[in-house]
Motif scaffolding. Structure first.
Motif, PDB file in Angstrom:
ATOM      1  N   CYS A 272       0.829  -1.207   0.000  1.00  0.00           N
ATOM      2  CA  CYS A 272       0.000   0.000   0.000  1.00  0.00           C
ATOM      3  C   CYS A 272       0.863   1.256   0.000  1.00  0.00           C
ATOM      4  O   CYS A 272       0.548   2.248  -0.667  1.00  0.00           O
ATOM      5  N   SER A 273       1.986   1.210   0.737  1.00  0.00           N
ATOM      6  CA  SER A 273       2.881   2.365   0.775  1.00  0.00           C
ATOM      7  C   SER A 273       3.570   2.550  -0.573  1.00  0.00           C
ATOM      8  O   SER A 273       3.725   3.686  -1.053  1.00  0.00           O
ATOM      9  N   ALA A 274       3.985   1.453  -1.196  1.00  0.00           N
ATOM     10  CA  ALA A 274       4.617   1.535  -2.514  1.00  0.00           C
ATOM     11  C   ALA A 274       3.658   2.135  -3.533  1.00  0.00           C
ATOM     12  O   ALA A 274       4.033   3.020  -4.316  1.00  0.00           O
ATOM     13  N   ALA A 275       2.422   1.667  -3.529  1.00  0.00           N
ATOM     14  CA  ALA A 275       1.426   2.175  -4.485  1.00  0.00           C
ATOM     15  C   ALA A 275       1.178   3.665  -4.262  1.00  0.00           C
ATOM     16  O   ALA A 275       1.116   4.453  -5.222  1.00  0.00           O
ATOM     17  N   GLU A 276       1.065   4.063  -3.021  1.00  0.00           N
ATOM     18  CA  GLU A 276       0.784   5.464  -2.702  1.00  0.00           C
ATOM     19  C   GLU A 276       1.919   6.384  -3.140  1.00  0.00           C
ATOM     20  O   GLU A 276       1.689   7.483  -3.649  1.00  0.00           O
ATOM     21  N   GLN A 277       3.169   5.941  -2.934  1.00  0.00           N
ATOM     22  CA  GLN A 277       4.309   6.789  -3.270  1.00  0.00           C
ATOM     23  C   GLN A 277       4.617   6.798  -4.773  1.00  0.00           C
ATOM     24  O   GLN A 277       5.048   7.819  -5.318  1.00  0.00           O
ATOM     25  N   LEU A 278       4.397   5.673  -5.425  1.00  0.00           N
ATOM     26  CA  LEU A 278       4.699   5.591  -6.851  1.00  0.00           C
ATOM     27  C   LEU A 278       3.653   6.290  -7.714  1.00  0.00           C
ATOM     28  O   LEU A 278       3.967   6.809  -8.785  1.00  0.00           O
ATOM     29  N   TRP A 279       2.405   6.304  -7.243  1.00  0.00           N
ATOM     30  CA  TRP A 279       1.326   6.965  -8.002  1.00  0.00           C
ATOM     31  C   TRP A 279       0.573   7.918  -7.071  1.00  0.00           C
ATOM     32  O   TRP A 279      -0.596   7.705  -6.733  1.00  0.00           O
ATOM     33  N   PRO A 280       1.244   8.994  -6.627  1.00  0.00           N
ATOM     34  CA  PRO A 280       0.656   9.900  -5.636  1.00  0.00           C
ATOM     35  C   PRO A 280      -0.570  10.664  -6.133  1.00  0.00           C
ATOM     36  O   PRO A 280      -1.366  11.140  -5.328  1.00  0.00           O
ATOM     37  N   ASP A 281      -0.719  10.788  -7.438  1.00  0.00           N
ATOM     38  CA  ASP A 281      -1.839  11.566  -7.983  1.00  0.00           C
ATOM     39  C   ASP A 281      -3.079  10.710  -8.250  1.00  0.00           C
ATOM     40  O   ASP A 281      -4.102  11.236  -8.717  1.00  0.00           O
ATOM     41  N   CYS A 282      -2.984   9.429  -7.951  1.00  0.00           N
ATOM     42  CA  CYS A 282      -4.115   8.528  -8.190  1.00  0.00           C
ATOM     43  C   CYS A 282      -4.854   8.228  -6.885  1.00  0.00           C
ATOM     44  O   CYS A 282      -4.317   8.410  -5.793  1.00  0.00           O
ATOM     45  N   THR A 283      -6.081   7.764  -7.013  1.00  0.00           N
ATOM     46  CA  THR A 283      -6.788   7.250  -5.848  1.00  0.00           C
ATOM     47  C   THR A 283      -6.080   5.979  -5.388  1.00  0.00           C
ATOM     48  O   THR A 283      -5.323   5.359  -6.143  1.00  0.00           O
ATOM     49  N   MET A 284      -6.324   5.559  -4.154  1.00  0.00           N
ATOM     50  CA  MET A 284      -5.683   4.349  -3.648  1.00  0.00           C
ATOM     51  C   MET A 284      -6.058   3.138  -4.486  1.00  0.00           C
ATOM     52  O   MET A 284      -5.230   2.247  -4.732  1.00  0.00           O
ATOM     53  N   GLN A 285      -7.317   3.095  -4.954  1.00  0.00           N
ATOM     54  CA  GLN A 285      -7.754   1.956  -5.766  1.00  0.00           C
ATOM     55  C   GLN A 285      -6.996   1.929  -7.098  1.00  0.00           C
ATOM     56  O   GLN A 285      -6.535   0.876  -7.541  1.00  0.00           O
ATOM     57  N   ARG A 286      -6.866   3.098  -7.734  1.00  0.00           N
ATOM     58  CA  ARG A 286      -6.160   3.172  -9.006  1.00  0.00           C
ATOM     59  C   ARG A 286      -4.669   2.860  -8.822  1.00  0.00           C
ATOM     60  O   ARG A 286      -4.050   2.179  -9.642  1.00  0.00           O
TER      61      ARG A 286
END
Length: 206
Positions: A15-29
């Motif tokens: 979840c942390s990797a997804a949030e940092q790699l795609w900061p402009d997206c929603t968590m689901q995206r």
């Protein structure tokens, strides 16, 4: 993603990797993007390069990261351990490189600051070790490499002065001080430290 994981040797939660790699997206995206990236990584070759264990991601152990080797050598220098001359010379070249030049990812900002601080302190420590060993050419080369990273920082300028003094080049030392003093006044309207100023004053005739 591989570059991101290279900075997390002990792994990072998905979840942390997804949030940092795609900061402009929603968590689901972002989570969907991460799953897609992992899928592409698995298809890219026969060797698995990313391990996923208990919702954490990390590079597989066979993956070699040059930054880790440089960091280990830098820590040896900073801890006071001597490193062979050839290793030290190669380390100076490695520390002179910027981190992922041209990348604009937001997660890199903190990593770049960490890298810059590590390489500045390591280059300064190496320059001082060369100076003590009376290896003045590599001492100057190393200190100048640090100056190229951060012209404002005083430590490397002072080392250059001390090396010139050790070689008997008083005029070069004074010139180094005057150029740095003028640069600080022009850019920041501040003066060198009392320590550096005293070093210069001790060289000037009364």
């Amino acid at each position: 993603m591989l570059a991101f994981l290279a900075f997390h040797k002990d792994g990072v939660r998905r979840c942390s990797a997804a949030e940092q790699l795609w900061p402009d997206c929603t968590m689901q995206r972002a989570a969907a993007n991460l799953r897609s990236a992992l899928c592409h990584a698995r298809r890219a070759g026969s060797t698995n390069v990313i391990d996923s264990v208990d919702h954490c991601l990390q590079l597989s152990s066979p993956v070699w990261v040059d930054l880790h080797d440089v960091g280990n050598l830098a820590q040896e220098v900073l801890s006071g351990q001597g490193v062979p001359y050839r290793a030290a010379a190669g380390l100076v070249d490695e520390l002179g490189r910027e981190l992922l030049t041209g990348w604009s990812d937001s997660w890199l900002l903190l990593e770049r600051e960490r890298w810059d601080q590590l390489r500045l302190h390591t280059l300064e420590a190496l320059a001082q070790q060369f100076q003590v060993a009376q290896q003045y050419v590599p001492a100057l080369h190393t200190a100048l490499a640090a100056i190229a990273i951060d012209r404002v920082r005083e430590t490397a300028h002072r080392i250059v002065m001390e090396v010139h003094i050790a070689e008997g080049n008083v005029a070069s030392a004074v010139k180094c001080y005057q150029e740095y003093k003028a640069f600080l006044d022009r850019e920041l309207s501040v003066a060198p430290s009392r320590r550096m100023t005293q070093l210069a004053e001790d060289l000037m005739p009364m």
